[in-house]
Design a protein around this motif. Structure first.
Motif: not given
Length: 376
Positions: A52-57
């Protein structure tokens, strides 16, 4: 993320499903401004279970976090260094019980505060019980090789008798890496690339990211007194870009990597040193480095732990690690990154964030939330 890259990433992770419990936990951390974003991964010895990838880089540019973002993994580099040392032991090039001075003559004649000669072993270095003093960034200056770092280490007085206590020590890990260079005849980055990263397909794990890789680097943040996230730099770079080769390869914490890359390394370890038909380590070596080698010494950074060879080992799960099994091993990084391998449940847990000012990155609420959500 470009479509072709996205397809490639999915192929390597066997079309992993997103665990809604983990996703919800990370979204809460983003909303609370504990982190800007996160990449999380759970896997077993055969496949990826969750990615999973959540939010912002990057908050300023509102760039979404992507599963292939690059992270400074900091001290998650240490298990890789431990692995390199054990690869050389398997090859008959060294024993972890050997004195460091057998390979690095500058370590001969080390003395304690009373003037008594002491012997530092490779095992001492990998278990943080060597008693070596740290070298500050100011002291190391523009040193670009591990070889040139060694005289600075031995010039400092010993902190305590080797083996008498546990004290987290960056110089010990770098010393062990220098031993690998001497016995292998290869610079440490070259050794890792040739014998570990390239064979495993870890194309995005490096001390020196390319310009293309640097564009995928997740931004690091710290919290202001007002509770906002503020962009910050990577502590060891100074004013140099991450693409610069003008720094020594910090075996203690200088690697950059991605979730997919580190998963391959972790799976190889979980499988006893083998992956995709290629053996990297003997099962005996894996067992040795991932079980307690620090004796009865009290170790940090959370209670209930001991130390293997480059790995933290959980003796008694509690607190943030309560959902893990006894014997789980792994390591955290300065900016909150975490990897833990549970050999009982055969699970790999990987948390990638870039939060600079956590009071204790190993004991963070973010790590606790990730483990608890993974266990649901």
């Amino acid at each position: 993320m470009k479509p072709i890259l996205f397809l490639s990433l999915l192929a390597t992770t066997a079309f992993a499903q997103v665990n809604p419990n983990i996703s919800e936990a990370m979204d809460k951390m983003v909303a609370a401004k504990e982190i800007s974003g996160a990449v999380t991964l759970v896997a077993d010895d055969q496949k990826t279970i969750h990615l999973g990838a959540n939010g912002f880089s990057d908050l300023e540019n509102k760039a979404s976090m992507e599963a292939d973002n690059l992270f400074w993994i900091a001290s998650m580099s240490k298990p890789i260094t431990g692995t390199a040392v054990l690869m050389m032991q398997d090859a008959g090039k060294l024993s972890v019980d050997d004195p460091v001075s057998k390979y690095l003559p500058e370590f001969k004649g080390l003395k304690d505060a009373d003037g008594k000669e002491v012997v530092v072993t490779i095992k001492h270095c990998l278990t943080h019980s060597a008693g070596l003093a740290e070298v500050t960034p100011q002291e190391s200056g523009d040193i670009a090789t591990l070889k040139d770092l060694m005289p600075l280490i031995v010039a400092k007085p010993m902190q305590f008798a080797p083996g008498s206590k546990w004290q987290y020590c960056q110089t010990g890990i770098n010393t062990a890496a220098r031993v690998v260079e001497v016995v292998s005849g290869e610079a440490f980055p070259d050794f890792l690339d040739k014998h570990l990263f390239q064979p495993l397909g870890m194309e995005n794990t490096t001390f020196y990211p390319t310009e293309a890789q640097a564009k995928r680097l997740a931004t690091a943040y710290k919290r202001t007194e007002a509770g906002e996230l503020q962009k910050t730099g990577l502590m060891f770079l100074g004013n140099k870009p991450i693409t610069s080769h003008d720094r020594y390869p910090r075996a203690n914490g200088g690697l950059f990597s991605t979730a997919a890359d580190y998963e391959k390394f972790a799976r190889m370890i979980l499988r006893g040193g083998e992956l995709d038909g290629k053996r990297y380590l003997s099962e005996k070596a894996v067992k040795q480095m991932t079980t307690v080698q620090s004796g009865d010494l009290q170790t940090g950074f959370t209670p209930g732990n001991g130390w293997g060879l480059g790995w933290c080992v959980i003796r008694e799960p509690q607190g943030v690690a309560a959902t893990l099994s006894p014997g789980t091993f792994g390591h955290g990084g300065a900016y909150g990154t975490q990897t833990w391998i549970d050999p009982v449940k055969k699970r790999i847990h990987l948390l990638l964030i870039q939060r600079a000012d956590l009071p204790n990155s190993d004991g963070s609420d973010i790590r606790k939330a990730f483990h608890e959500a993974s266990a649901k």
